[in-house]
Design a protein around this motif. Structure first.
Motif, PDB file in Angstrom:
ATOM      1  N   ILE A  62       0.840  -1.203   0.000  1.00 41.85           N
ATOM      2  CA  ILE A  62       0.000   0.000   0.000  1.00 41.85           C
ATOM      3  C   ILE A  62       0.874   1.250   0.000  1.00 41.85           C
ATOM      4  O   ILE A  62       0.704   2.157  -0.818  1.00 41.85           O
ATOM      5  N   VAL A  63       1.837   1.250   0.911  1.00 42.58           N
ATOM      6  CA  VAL A  63       2.733   2.416   1.023  1.00 42.58           C
ATOM      7  C   VAL A  63       3.435   2.661  -0.302  1.00 42.58           C
ATOM      8  O   VAL A  63       3.494   3.793  -0.798  1.00 42.58           O
ATOM      9  N   LEU A  64       3.937   1.579  -0.903  1.00 48.61           N
ATOM     10  CA  LEU A  64       4.685   1.717  -2.158  1.00 48.61           C
ATOM     11  C   LEU A  64       3.820   2.342  -3.239  1.00 48.61           C
ATOM     12  O   LEU A  64       4.240   3.303  -3.894  1.00 48.61           O
ATOM     13  N   GLN A 124       3.781   2.287  15.121  1.00 51.40           N
ATOM     14  CA  GLN A 124       4.172   1.503  16.281  1.00 51.40           C
ATOM     15  C   GLN A 124       3.299   0.283  16.531  1.00 51.40           C
ATOM     16  O   GLN A 124       3.762  -0.701  17.096  1.00 51.40           O
ATOM     17  N   SER A 125       2.034   0.334  16.127  1.00 49.12           N
ATOM     18  CA  SER A 125       1.210  -0.820  16.458  1.00 49.12           C
ATOM     19  C   SER A 125       1.513  -1.977  15.519  1.00 49.12           C
ATOM     20  O   SER A 125       1.960  -1.792  14.387  1.00 49.12           O
ATOM     21  N   GLN A 131       8.131  15.115  16.665  1.00 46.92           N
ATOM     22  CA  GLN A 131       7.287  16.021  17.431  1.00 46.92           C
ATOM     23  C   GLN A 131       6.210  16.648  16.555  1.00 46.92           C
ATOM     24  O   GLN A 131       5.063  16.782  16.965  1.00 46.92           O
ATOM     25  N   ILE A 132       6.590  17.001  15.322  1.00 46.13           N
ATOM     26  CA  ILE A 132       5.615  17.580  14.395  1.00 46.13           C
ATOM     27  C   ILE A 132       4.543  16.551  14.034  1.00 46.13           C
ATOM     28  O   ILE A 132       3.349  16.841  14.034  1.00 46.13           O
ATOM     29  N   MET A 133       4.994  15.357  13.731  1.00 47.21           N
ATOM     30  CA  MET A 133       4.064  14.267  13.411  1.00 47.21           C
ATOM     31  C   MET A 133       3.088  14.059  14.560  1.00 47.21           C
ATOM     32  O   MET A 133       1.901  13.821  14.371  1.00 47.21           O
ATOM     33  N   PHE A 134       3.632  14.159  15.759  1.00 49.62           N
ATOM     34  CA  PHE A 134       2.809  13.939  16.944  1.00 49.62           C
ATOM     35  C   PHE A 134       1.730  15.012  17.031  1.00 49.62           C
ATOM     36  O   PHE A 134       0.552  14.708  17.238  1.00 49.62           O
ATOM     37  N   SER A 135       2.135  16.265  16.831  1.00 49.33           N
ATOM     38  CA  SER A 135       1.142  17.323  16.981  1.00 49.33           C
ATOM     39  C   SER A 135       0.163  17.355  15.813  1.00 49.33           C
ATOM     40  O   SER A 135      -0.946  17.864  15.950  1.00 49.33           O
ATOM     41  N   LEU A 136       0.551  16.797  14.667  1.00 49.92           N
ATOM     42  CA  LEU A 136      -0.390  16.723  13.541  1.00 49.92           C
ATOM     43  C   LEU A 136      -1.264  15.470  13.632  1.00 49.92           C
ATOM     44  O   LEU A 136      -2.132  15.246  12.795  1.00 49.92           O
ATOM     45  N   GLY A 137      -0.995  14.637  14.628  1.00 46.13           N
ATOM     46  CA  GLY A 137      -1.785  13.407  14.786  1.00 46.13           C
ATOM     47  C   GLY A 137      -1.508  12.394  13.698  1.00 46.13           C
ATOM     48  O   GLY A 137      -2.387  11.627  13.301  1.00 46.13           O
ATOM     49  N   ILE A 174       0.951  10.076  13.794  1.00 47.37           N
ATOM     50  CA  ILE A 174       1.669   8.881  14.249  1.00 47.37           C
ATOM     51  C   ILE A 174       0.709   7.711  14.360  1.00 47.37           C
ATOM     52  O   ILE A 174      -0.454   7.871  14.752  1.00 47.37           O
ATOM     53  N   ASN A 175       1.216   6.550  13.983  1.00 45.37           N
ATOM     54  CA  ASN A 175       0.425   5.325  14.010  1.00 45.37           C
ATOM     55  C   ASN A 175      -0.696   5.300  12.987  1.00 45.37           C
ATOM     56  O   ASN A 175      -1.742   4.689  13.209  1.00 45.37           O
ATOM     57  N   HIS A 176      -0.490   5.983  11.883  1.00 48.42           N
ATOM     58  CA  HIS A 176      -1.407   5.867  10.752  1.00 48.42           C
ATOM     59  C   HIS A 176      -0.574   5.610   9.519  1.00 48.42           C
ATOM     60  O   HIS A 176       0.449   6.261   9.330  1.00 48.42           O
ATOM     61  N   LEU A 177      -1.054   4.719   8.666  1.00 47.62           N
ATOM     62  CA  LEU A 177      -0.330   4.437   7.447  1.00 47.62           C
ATOM     63  C   LEU A 177      -0.183   5.708   6.604  1.00 47.62           C
ATOM     64  O   LEU A 177       0.850   5.958   6.018  1.00 47.62           O
ATOM     65  N   TYR A 178      -1.251   6.550   6.586  1.00 49.68           N
ATOM     66  CA  TYR A 178      -1.154   7.757   5.753  1.00 49.68           C
ATOM     67  C   TYR A 178      -0.127   8.728   6.300  1.00 49.68           C
ATOM     68  O   TYR A 178       0.498   9.456   5.534  1.00 49.68           O
ATOM     69  N   GLY A 179       0.077   8.733   7.615  1.00 48.35           N
ATOM     70  CA  GLY A 179       1.103   9.589   8.180  1.00 48.35           C
ATOM     71  C   GLY A 179       2.482   9.210   7.663  1.00 48.35           C
ATOM     72  O   GLY A 179       3.267  10.044   7.205  1.00 48.35           O
TER      73      GLY A 179
END
Lengths: 349, 280
Positions: free
Chosen positions: B80-82, B222-223, B132-138, B140-145
């Motif tokens: 999917i990512v690819l 992470q999951s 930290q940016i990823m964290f504040s944009l929510g 993290i832990n999403h494939l789209y992220g």
């Protein structure tokens, strides 16, 4: 001119309108096409970079309070043994990088002459580059493990088990073992790069040279080497910054224990396990500063020592040629020119 | 004189082949041993030397590794990512290269330099704050992220396209515009189809990078069910300690797709290496 173009009724006003529309469209295309990449570049490279500079002056975690500590983090980078020691570990990888470039250069110069089965040799040497770092880590964990691949091989060659060192535990050699995995992984890729540059030399030159009685060394020295100078320099720069940022071999194989922690392994641990974000940021900035310094120093070094030294032209001729090239580049800012000047270099001699 | 040269060149030939064969053996041996080990049963693995070729081929290691490390999920996620990353980054980079190459405007040089400088910053270094940016944009832990981060670090493709555009004559654009084509039309209808070789190159190179990417995948996914193939492979570190027959099977499974790709796209990969290295 198949369709009747809209500008055909060439009244002055409608033509102006047409131009305006073009201009507007131009602006629109520029803005639209660049919006996403620039946004991504800002969010994932430059904002993090600025934040990194900011955070490096704080004692902080990802969440929670932060206290301004001035330059304390930077002082710590140079004072803490684990961090400063990690910089020394990079020296092993730099040594590896030099070996790797030398090997790559050597094999590329062998391959430039006619070789049967060159596709196989190229493929065999290049393929390690495509294997993912984690897999490389496992392959070599297995390779170096006590009594496994390397030890069995050496025993086959008649070495006694007692004489064989512990490849990953012995602190005198474990960094060399790890750096060797990088050499294994990247030599083929470097070779392909060099070979590509060498192949761009007109093959008639080799023939002419060998008819004139030039031996292989002369061919290497006077035809091959000048043609690949710039790419060798570039790779030296890349591999220095690459060796400073070595991460995967120690991370997978030894997890940075027993004195094998490279800069990034330590930084990763500080940032994500100990949550010393400020210190990790200071480390990143110091690393970036070192990389920039190396890049500039190497460029200068090669500009004044290597570049003009090996060329057969006099320094004045080099200068003149460079001026001409610059002028030509300015005149037509197209890559076709740059390419023709590269091949032209070979042709001049 | 002539015979001297001939003897010399014979010696050179022998020397050349000895060296090349030696290098090929050195390159392939670590992987070859891994192949042997992957096909051994646990018993055979425990009793024979690692250098021995397996007597018969066992496939159960692959089955165990495949299930235990949840590699199927890893392959699906990676696929999917690819697909998404490659499609988007080809479009984005080609568009950017088009603008930078075809239009001169205020700041175009600056933008090009910004991308140049960005390639100097080693990726892992900035991840401390990107996290930290990823964290504040929510994200993290999403494939789209993860997909978005991977698209953001795409300097090689941009260089490949920039170089390719330099060799496409501007007269193509001009005649299309004379015919009443818009700039969008010029890009999508005229130039983009011509970019095909560059697209193949950048897809292959970027694809290899994405497929092999570990650090960010580990950080941002992470999951367990979001693991990509490289993080799934890394999961072998813990439970299997010294059971290298399973680990080697896992390693081989991650290598095989890349190997097939390599056999098919050899020329493009070699070409792409050169194109990616000569950064303007």
């Amino acid at each position: 001119m198949k369709k009747p173009a809209s500008a055909v009724p060439a009244k002055k006003r409608s033509f102006m309108e047409f131009m305006k529309r073009r201009e507007g469209q131009r602006g629109l295309v520029i803005v639209l096409f660049m919006a996403i990449p620039l946004l991504l570049l800002a969010v994932f490279t430059y904002i993090p970079f600025l934040k990194m500079v900011q955070f490096s002056f704080f004692d902080m975690k990802y969440i929670g309070d932060r206290t301004f500590v001035g330059l304390q983090n930077y002082i710590d980078v140079f004072k803490r043994d684990d961090i400063f020691g990690a910089l020394f570990v990079s020296v092993y990888y730099m040594g590896g990088a030099v070996v790797q470039l030398a090997l790559a250069l050597f094999f590329a110069s062998l391959m430039v002459f006619k070789v049967k089965g060159d596709a196989f040799f190229k493929g065999a040497m290049f393929f390690p580059y495509l294997i993912c770092g984690i897999a490389v880590g496992f392959i070599f964990k297995f390779f170096y493990a006590r009594g496994f691949v390397l030890d069995s091989l050496l025993q086959l060659l008649g070495m006694e088990m007692e004489d064989i060192p512990m490849w990953l535990q012995d602190q005198r050699i474990n960094n060399i073992s790890l750096a060797a995995t990088s050499v294994w992984r990247y030599t083929g890729q470097n070779m392909i790069l060099f070979l590509g540059a060498m192949m761009s030399v007109d093959s008639d030159l080799y023939e002419a040279a060998s008819l004139d009685g030039a031996n292989k060394w002369h061919q290497f020295r006077y035809i091959i080497l000048p043609s690949i100078k710039s790419i060798v320099v570039l790779n030296l720069i890349l591999s220095i910054s690459g060796s400073l940022s070595a991460f995967e071999p120690p991370y997978v194989i030894t997890n940075g224990t027993m004195g094998t922690g490279t800069y990034f392994v330590i930084m990763n641990r500080l940032a994500h396990e100990n949550q010393k974000v400020g210190l990790a940021c200071a480390m990143a900035i110091v690393l970036l500063a070192i990389i920039i310094l190396c890049t500039v120093a190497q460029k200068l070094f090669f500009k004044y020592v290597f570049d003009d030294g090996t060329a057969d032209e006099s320094k004045a001729a080099v200068r003149r040629r460079k001026m001409e090239e610059k002028a030509a580049k300015k005149a037509a800012k197209s890559g076709a020119m740059a390419q023709s000047s590269v091949s032209g270099k070979g042709g001049q001699k | 004189m002539k015979s001297q040269i001939k003897i010399g060149s014979i010696f050179f030939s022998i020397f050349k082949y000895v060296m090349l064969i030696g290098a090929a053996v050195m390159s392939l041996l670590p992987v070859a041993v891994c192949v042997f080990t992957a096909f051994k049963s646990t018993e055979e693995y425990n009793t024979t030397s690692v250098l021995d070729v397996p007597k018969e081929f066992h496939f159960e290691n692959f089955a165990v590794a495949f299930k235990q490390a949840n590699m199927l999920q890893g392959f699906i996620n990676t696929a999917i990512v690819l697909v998404v990353v490659l499609t988007c980054s080809v479009l984005i980079s080609a568009m950017l290269a088009y603008v930078l190459n075809r239009f001169r405007f205020r700041g175009s040089g600056l933008i090009q330099n910004l991308f140049m400088f960005a390639s100097l910053i080693p990726g892992i270094a900035t991840q401390v704050t990107v996290y930290q940016i990823m964290f504040s944009l929510g994200l993290i832990n999403h494939l789209y992220g993860y997909i978005i981060v991977l698209m953001g670090t795409d300097i090689i493709s941009i260089y490949i396209f920039l170089q390719f555009f330099e060799n496409l004559p501007v007269s193509l654009d001009e005649s299309a515009i004379m015919d009443g084509c818009t700039y969008f039309g010029v890009f999508f209808k005229i130039l983009f189809p011509l970019l095909k070789p560059a697209i193949v190159t950048s897809v292959v190179l970027k694809g290899v990078n994405v497929y092999n990417e570990y650090y960010m995948s580990n950080l941002y996914l992470q999951s367990k069910e979001l693991r990509t193939i490289s993080t799934a492979l890394y999961a072998f570190t813990g439970p299997y300690g010294n059971q290298y027959n399973y680990i080697c099977a896992g390693v081989l499974m991650t290598i095989v797709p890349i190997f097939i790709l390599f056999l098919i796209f050899q020329r493009q990969i070699y070409g792409g290496m050169a194109a990616g290295a000569v950064k303007g």
